[in-house]
Each structure stands twice: as C-alpha cells, then as structure tokens.
Design a protein around this motif. Structure first.
Motif, mmCIF file in Angstrom:
data_model
loop_
_atom_site.group_PDB
_atom_site.id
_atom_site.type_symbol
_atom_site.label_atom_id
_atom_site.label_comp_id
_atom_site.label_asym_id
_atom_site.label_seq_id
_atom_site.Cartn_x
_atom_site.Cartn_y
_atom_site.Cartn_z
ATOM 1 N N LEU A 103 0.827 -1.206 0.000
ATOM 2 C CA LEU A 103 0.000 0.000 0.000
ATOM 3 C C LEU A 103 0.864 1.260 0.000
ATOM 4 O O LEU A 103 0.503 2.264 -0.615
ATOM 5 C CB LEU A 103 -0.943 -0.003 1.205
ATOM 6 C CG LEU A 103 -2.096 -1.001 1.119
ATOM 7 C CD1 LEU A 103 -2.864 -1.047 2.421
ATOM 8 C CD2 LEU A 103 -3.012 -0.658 -0.033
ATOM 9 N N GLU A 104 2.004 1.203 0.679
ATOM 10 C CA GLU A 104 2.924 2.337 0.633
ATOM 11 C C GLU A 104 3.447 2.527 -0.796
ATOM 12 O O GLU A 104 3.638 3.659 -1.240
ATOM 13 C CB GLU A 104 4.094 2.134 1.595
ATOM 14 C CG GLU A 104 3.750 2.396 3.034
ATOM 15 C CD GLU A 104 4.978 2.396 3.913
ATOM 16 O OE1 GLU A 104 5.710 3.405 3.909
ATOM 17 O OE2 GLU A 104 5.214 1.380 4.596
ATOM 18 N N ARG A 138 2.771 9.304 4.802
ATOM 19 C CA ARG A 138 2.385 8.168 3.955
ATOM 20 C C ARG A 138 1.860 7.018 4.807
ATOM 21 O O ARG A 138 0.826 6.421 4.494
ATOM 22 C CB ARG A 138 3.579 7.715 3.111
ATOM 23 C CG ARG A 138 3.245 6.582 2.174
ATOM 24 C CD ARG A 138 4.414 6.188 1.305
ATOM 25 N NE ARG A 138 5.495 5.616 2.078
ATOM 26 C CZ ARG A 138 6.707 6.155 2.188
ATOM 27 N NH1 ARG A 138 7.004 7.284 1.584
ATOM 28 N NH2 ARG A 138 7.646 5.573 2.906
ATOM 29 N N VAL A 176 -1.818 5.280 4.735
ATOM 30 C CA VAL A 176 -2.005 3.835 4.562
ATOM 31 C C VAL A 176 -2.861 3.281 5.691
ATOM 32 O O VAL A 176 -3.783 2.493 5.468
ATOM 33 C CB VAL A 176 -0.640 3.119 4.481
ATOM 34 C CG1 VAL A 176 -0.783 1.621 4.650
ATOM 35 C CG2 VAL A 176 0.037 3.442 3.158
#
Length: 151
Positions: free
Chosen positions: A72-73, A104, A108
């Motif tokens: 997801l990052e 970030r 997430v």
C-alpha cells in the motif's frame, strides 16, 4: 462518478488560481522555478523512499510475512510521484504527503481502517464455515483448475 468530475474541474482551477497568486507575489520565473524544483525534489524523494519500501517488503517476504503495508505504501508512492510530476502547487502538496514516510504511513493506516479484508483458507467453504453468510456481498463458490495438458 460525480466525485471524479468535481475533482477534474476543481483541482485544475485551484492550481491555476494558486499559480497566478504566487506568480503575482514572487514573479513568473520564480514560480516556474519553484514548480521545477518541487518536481526534482519529489523525484529524488520518490527514488529514496521507493528503494526503502522495496527493501522492507523484501525483508518481510524473506521472513515469510505478507508485505501488505509496504504494498500500500508503494501505491501511495506511485500516486505521490505522479502528483509531483503534474505541474502545480496543490498537486505538489498532496504528492509530498504521499512521499513523506510519516504522512504516507498515516494515509495507509487510514485506508486500511476503511477496508475490510478477510484472509482464510480456500476451498471447503460452505454455510458452516466461519464468516459465511456475514457479508451479503460475498459469493461462496468452488473452482477447478484445468491445465492445457490435462484436457
């Protein structure tokens, strides 16, 4: 669909407004230089953060763990990189939020909190299996793999 339409209209208008306002304060050439500087800084940050995220994902895979957060990052990094390459100060701001590690990770975790992910063994599912019937959007089923050389 209306949300996308609103974004495609309001974001460019906000970009134009902000570029004009900043250009009136600092001048046209410094404004253009600022846009180029943020793109170059963003590209360097994207490379560094991308390599770090890839190393963490590889470490998780080596330990037998699923690198879900890192995946997801990676998505956030791609989005941030695209936004930083898009000319404008609004998209640069959102792009940097996607590229900086602490913001970030916050994004997430926010996305993960809104998602419902179920992981379990495949096959043998039926009404008696755990979680069956909980979600009306889940369709239980079976499959059979057919390879070309077995036909």
């Amino acid at each position: 669909m209306p949300t996308l339409l609103v974004l495609f209209v309001t974001v460019p208008l906000a970009e134009l407004f902000l570029l004009i306002e900043v250009g009136q304060v600092i001048g046209a050439l410094p404004t253009i230089a600022l846009c180029l500087l943020t793109a170059m800084l963003g590209a360097a940050l994207l490379r560094q953060q991308g390599l770090q995220t890839l190393a963490r994902a590889r470490g998780n895979l080596d330990q037998g763990a699923l690198p879900a957060i890192e995946l997801l990052e990676g998505v956030a990094l791609v989005i941030g990189g695209v936004l930083l390459l898009t000319p404008g100060l609004v998209t640069d701001g959102v792009g940097f939020v996607c590229l900086l590690p602490f913001t970030r990770l916050w994004l997430v975790r926010l996305v993960l909190a809104r998602l419902s992910v179920r992981v379990g063994p495949s096959g043998g599912g039926g009404p008696q299996s755990p979680g069956a019937g909980d979600d009306p959007h889940v369709i239980e089923g079976e499959y059979e793999r057919r390879d070309e050389h077995h036909r």
